[in-house]
Write a protein that holds these residues in place. Sequence first.
Motif, short mmCIF file in Angstrom:
data_model
loop_
_atom_site.label_atom_id
_atom_site.label_comp_id
_atom_site.label_asym_id
_atom_site.label_seq_id
_atom_site.Cartn_x
_atom_site.Cartn_y
_atom_site.Cartn_z
N ARG A 281 0.84 -1.20 -0.01
CA ARG A 281 0.04 -0.15 0.03
C ARG A 281 0.98 1.34 0.00
O ARG A 281 1.85 1.21 0.89
CB ARG A 281 -0.78 -0.13 1.31
N SER A 282 0.66 2.18 -0.91
CA SER A 282 1.64 3.38 -1.03
C SER A 282 0.90 4.42 -1.84
O SER A 282 -0.27 4.14 -2.48
CB SER A 282 2.79 3.12 -1.70
N VAL A 283 1.30 5.75 -1.67
CA VAL A 283 0.62 6.73 -2.73
C VAL A 283 1.70 6.97 -3.68
O VAL A 283 2.92 6.80 -3.37
CB VAL A 283 0.31 7.98 -1.49
N ALA A 284 1.16 7.94 -4.49
CA ALA A 284 2.33 8.23 -5.79
C ALA A 284 3.04 9.36 -5.61
O ALA A 284 2.87 10.40 -6.21
CB ALA A 284 1.53 8.27 -7.11
N THR A 285 4.10 9.29 -4.82
CA THR A 285 5.11 10.35 -4.47
C THR A 285 6.32 10.01 -5.61
O THR A 285 6.12 9.15 -6.25
CB THR A 285 5.78 10.40 -3.22
N GLY A 286 7.10 10.85 -5.86
CA GLY A 286 8.12 10.97 -6.80
C GLY A 286 9.05 9.78 -6.43
O GLY A 286 9.45 8.89 -7.12
N GLU A 287 9.04 9.73 -5.17
CA GLU A 287 10.15 8.54 -4.68
C GLU A 287 9.55 7.14 -4.99
O GLU A 287 10.16 6.21 -5.21
CB GLU A 287 10.47 8.51 -3.21
N ASN A 288 8.42 7.26 -4.57
CA ASN A 288 7.47 5.75 -4.81
C ASN A 288 7.40 5.28 -6.38
O ASN A 288 7.40 4.15 -6.62
CB ASN A 288 6.13 5.79 -4.06
N ILE A 289 7.20 6.55 -7.21
CA ILE A 289 6.90 6.12 -8.50
C ILE A 289 8.45 5.47 -8.88
O ILE A 289 8.55 4.66 -9.74
CB ILE A 289 6.69 7.45 -9.42
N LYS A 290 9.58 6.30 -8.40
CA LYS A 290 11.07 5.63 -8.73
C LYS A 290 11.16 4.02 -8.33
O LYS A 290 11.55 3.37 -8.98
CB LYS A 290 11.85 6.19 -8.07
N SER A 291 10.66 3.87 -7.27
CA SER A 291 10.82 2.48 -6.64
C SER A 291 10.03 1.53 -7.28
O SER A 291 10.32 0.30 -7.70
CB SER A 291 10.70 2.52 -4.99
N SER A 292 8.81 2.01 -7.71
CA SER A 292 7.76 1.16 -8.46
C SER A 292 8.39 0.89 -9.72
O SER A 292 8.35 -0.23 -10.43
CB SER A 292 6.45 1.88 -8.71
#
Length: 432
Positions: A281-292
């Motif tokens: 579960r996560s939200v679409a931050t810049g860092e999370n988009i990179k990890s995804s």
Amino acid sequence: MYRKAAIALTFAILLLITYSIFIGTVDLRSYFIPLLQSSPLGTQSLCATGPPLKVFMYDLPRRFNVGMLNRKSKEEAPVTAREWPPWPGHSGLKKQHSVEYWMMGSVLWEGNGGDGSEVVRVSDPEAADAFFVPFFSSLSFNTHGHNMNDPETEVDHQLQIDLMKLLHESKYWNRSGGRDHVIPLTHPNAFRFLRPQVNASIQIVVDFGRYPHVMSNLSKDVVTPYVHVVDSFKNDNRSDPYESRTTLLFFQGRTFRKDEGIVRVKLAKVLAGYDDVHYERSVATGENIKSSTQRMRTSKFCLHPAGDTPSSCRLFDAIVSHCIPVIVSDEIELPFEDELDYTQFSVFFSFKEALQPGYMVNELRKMSKEKWMEMYRQLKNISHHFEFHYPPEKEDAVNMLWRQVKRKVPAVKLAVHRSQRLKIPDWWRRRK
């Protein structure tokens, strides 16, 4: 006697075939050559496309489109190809709904109508097959107000009022009732104040999850991909992609969604406890988009469950990451499906199947390496159809969309011509 008759009949048939081939009415190549020249999906042009669609684009003031990209600018003159701004590099999730920007750019581009182009701009509306309305309705919703009750949403409302005033003053809108007008509406809340007024138009949508069929449907509208937000996997040249992708199934995103999106919470429980399944579960931050981005590239399968509507951007993120999509969305409609067979590069489960404990994971594990590699190669072959470019490129997402619009035009012309000659209310609609 019968033997002589049979020989004579055979000779006559052979003579007829020989003559037909000679004059060109029979082409045996059409029967045999396709069997000899079969090629993987996506390695050649999908369809013979014919001449480009002739489109007249309304010259709207910039506040309706690119002015939203730079709100400090007060320039109101319609934007030209030479002034066309790049899409902002750090726009976050606004990018996924930017189809309107790429379609407008493709019509403005001075090279349209050339080789591989499916659209050409015409200055004479009488010569147009269709009319493009360059209103950034999705960006307007995302820009003017942070929620549905924000007072600033009145700016979005006023833009819709002003646009409809302009259209109602147009001879060409009134001539067709808007049927031959193309309007991108990719955000589910785009044009939310006056949406019924554009029901008849060719709408560019990502799905039909929020609207009744009288408002939006497959017969008149075009399904578009979201614009992917992860970076494309351009250097995907590993010697053994199957073994290098160590995660079986990957999902990262919001799990609490409305409507059919409730399946995401249930899947979190069903998929818990597997070492090779990543469900986060996560939200679409810049860092999370990179990890995804990185995790999709190291996963064999990427899960696409329904969200607030049947589709979401992660399906197209998976495609450009060459991660086999696993689609769990009973009412999803897919872009370009008349040209692409998604079963060649995607796996589908119904809600019922996906929520059976162990069923989906076991089915994915049973897929052989050979079968996975075949789907992976197909995915790489077709991924360019989901890329948005300026200038547009041959068979990219923008040109594929215009090709879809072109196929709607004959039905539009039929409806317009019928409506112009009817002297009574349409009797066909009253038929039971």
